[in-house]
Design a protein around this motif. Sequence first.
Motif, PDB file in Angstrom:
ATOM      1  N   ASN A  67      -4.975  -7.641  10.331  1.00 42.86           N
ATOM      2  CA  ASN A  67      -3.885  -8.373   9.863  1.00 42.86           C
ATOM      3  C   ASN A  67      -4.145  -8.398   8.065  1.00 42.86           C
ATOM      4  O   ASN A  67      -3.285  -9.063   7.481  1.00 42.86           O
ATOM      5  N   HIS A  68      -5.382  -7.987   7.677  1.00 47.12           N
ATOM      6  CA  HIS A  68      -5.644  -8.055   6.310  1.00 47.12           C
ATOM      7  C   HIS A  68      -5.304  -6.690   5.766  1.00 47.12           C
ATOM      8  O   HIS A  68      -5.777  -5.544   5.796  1.00 47.12           O
ATOM      9  N   ARG A  69      -4.540  -6.893   4.635  1.00 47.73           N
ATOM     10  CA  ARG A  69      -4.126  -5.586   3.923  1.00 47.73           C
ATOM     11  C   ARG A  69      -4.304  -5.639   2.505  1.00 47.73           C
ATOM     12  O   ARG A  69      -4.148  -6.958   1.954  1.00 47.73           O
ATOM     13  N   ALA A  70      -4.689  -4.584   1.651  1.00 54.10           N
ATOM     14  CA  ALA A  70      -5.083  -4.798   0.496  1.00 54.10           C
ATOM     15  C   ALA A  70      -5.014  -3.493  -0.325  1.00 54.10           C
ATOM     16  O   ALA A  70      -4.988  -2.307   0.353  1.00 54.10           O
ATOM     17  N   THR A  71      -4.901  -3.496  -1.456  1.00 59.65           N
ATOM     18  CA  THR A  71      -4.935  -2.149  -2.377  1.00 59.65           C
ATOM     19  C   THR A  71      -6.503  -1.645  -2.308  1.00 59.65           C
ATOM     20  O   THR A  71      -7.250  -2.477  -2.459  1.00 59.65           O
ATOM     21  N   MET A  72      -6.421  -0.285  -2.493  1.00 60.14           N
ATOM     22  CA  MET A  72      -7.773   0.113  -2.508  1.00 60.14           C
ATOM     23  C   MET A  72      -7.772   1.157  -3.129  1.00 60.14           C
ATOM     24  O   MET A  72      -7.020   2.266  -2.891  1.00 60.14           O
ATOM     25  N   GLY A 262      -1.800   5.630   8.949  1.00 60.15           N
ATOM     26  CA  GLY A 262      -1.585   4.339   8.766  1.00 60.15           C
ATOM     27  C   GLY A 262      -2.658   3.831   7.868  1.00 60.15           C
ATOM     28  O   GLY A 262      -3.755   4.761   7.509  1.00 60.15           O
ATOM     29  N   PRO A 263      -2.676   2.580   7.501  1.00 65.76           N
ATOM     30  CA  PRO A 263      -3.639   1.880   6.556  1.00 65.76           C
ATOM     31  C   PRO A 263      -4.958   1.541   7.241  1.00 65.76           C
ATOM     32  O   PRO A 263      -6.033   1.194   6.483  1.00 65.76           O
TER      33      PRO A 263
END
Length: 290
Positions: A67-72, A262-263
């Motif tokens: 559930n953790h999403r972030a920019t990278m 996907g991410p």
Amino acid sequence: MTTDHVTISNDRLTLGVAPLGAEMQYLRTNDGDDLLWHGDPAFWSGRAPVLFPIVGRAVDDVIAVGNHRATMPQHGFARRSHFDLVESTATKCHHVLRASDGTRESYPFDFALHLTHELSGNTIGVTARIENLSNRPMPFGFGFHPAFLWPLPGAADKPHHVQLAAGGSPRRQPLHDDGLLDADLVPGPFENGQLELAEQLFSDGALVFPNGADSLRYGPADGPWLDFTFHNLPDLALWKPAGAPFLCIEPWHGTASRVGDGPEIGERPNSTTLSPGANKTFGYSLSVTV
């Protein structure tokens, strides 16, 4: 050039390593010839960055772990992070990057990334050991991105080649303008393990070879040579910007995302997942013949 760096040397080679990214700053022979690109930002400000916790670009520069999403950013954050020096001798230095509040914002794990540079005769060994200090499985990609002069010292009038020790003609994975990979492989430019380097090879960007090579030679047919052996780094990329006087020889474990992926980091091509408390080692050796 960064002046805050560690220097190691022997009677054959001298190497400088900066705390920012634990990145090599120069590699010189005992005759004073530079082998490593010097980071002129007119072409590329890097020299030999370390890629972690992703290699290449993510779709929309977004990664996810559950559930953790972030920019990278492309190639992850290690190359822009400060490493602590934990050991330095005449011929060896050991740096470490540990998780921080800043890294956990984008990558929610406790980890330690150890990077060791060591000289022995005409050979440099570069070893990365990654530890999962979290209480859950930790997915990641890892790679090296060193750039070496093209042409090599004393070989300005000689064609340069990349020669795969195992021979063969590995297929490549086309790279799109957005930094993402095509889903399909296409024939590559190697013929029986041989590739004569030419500017036009890189007109569409990096050449990416999944499961490309475990050892290779770079240089003119009759020398000088740089001989590479890779450990636990099955993917290979070759890259240079247009007109740049260097070649990046990049062994990876993992690649950029494919178009439409996907991410999730754990679903990126050839990603690695470490169990809690586990560690894994990656590395390469480079022998110089001039």
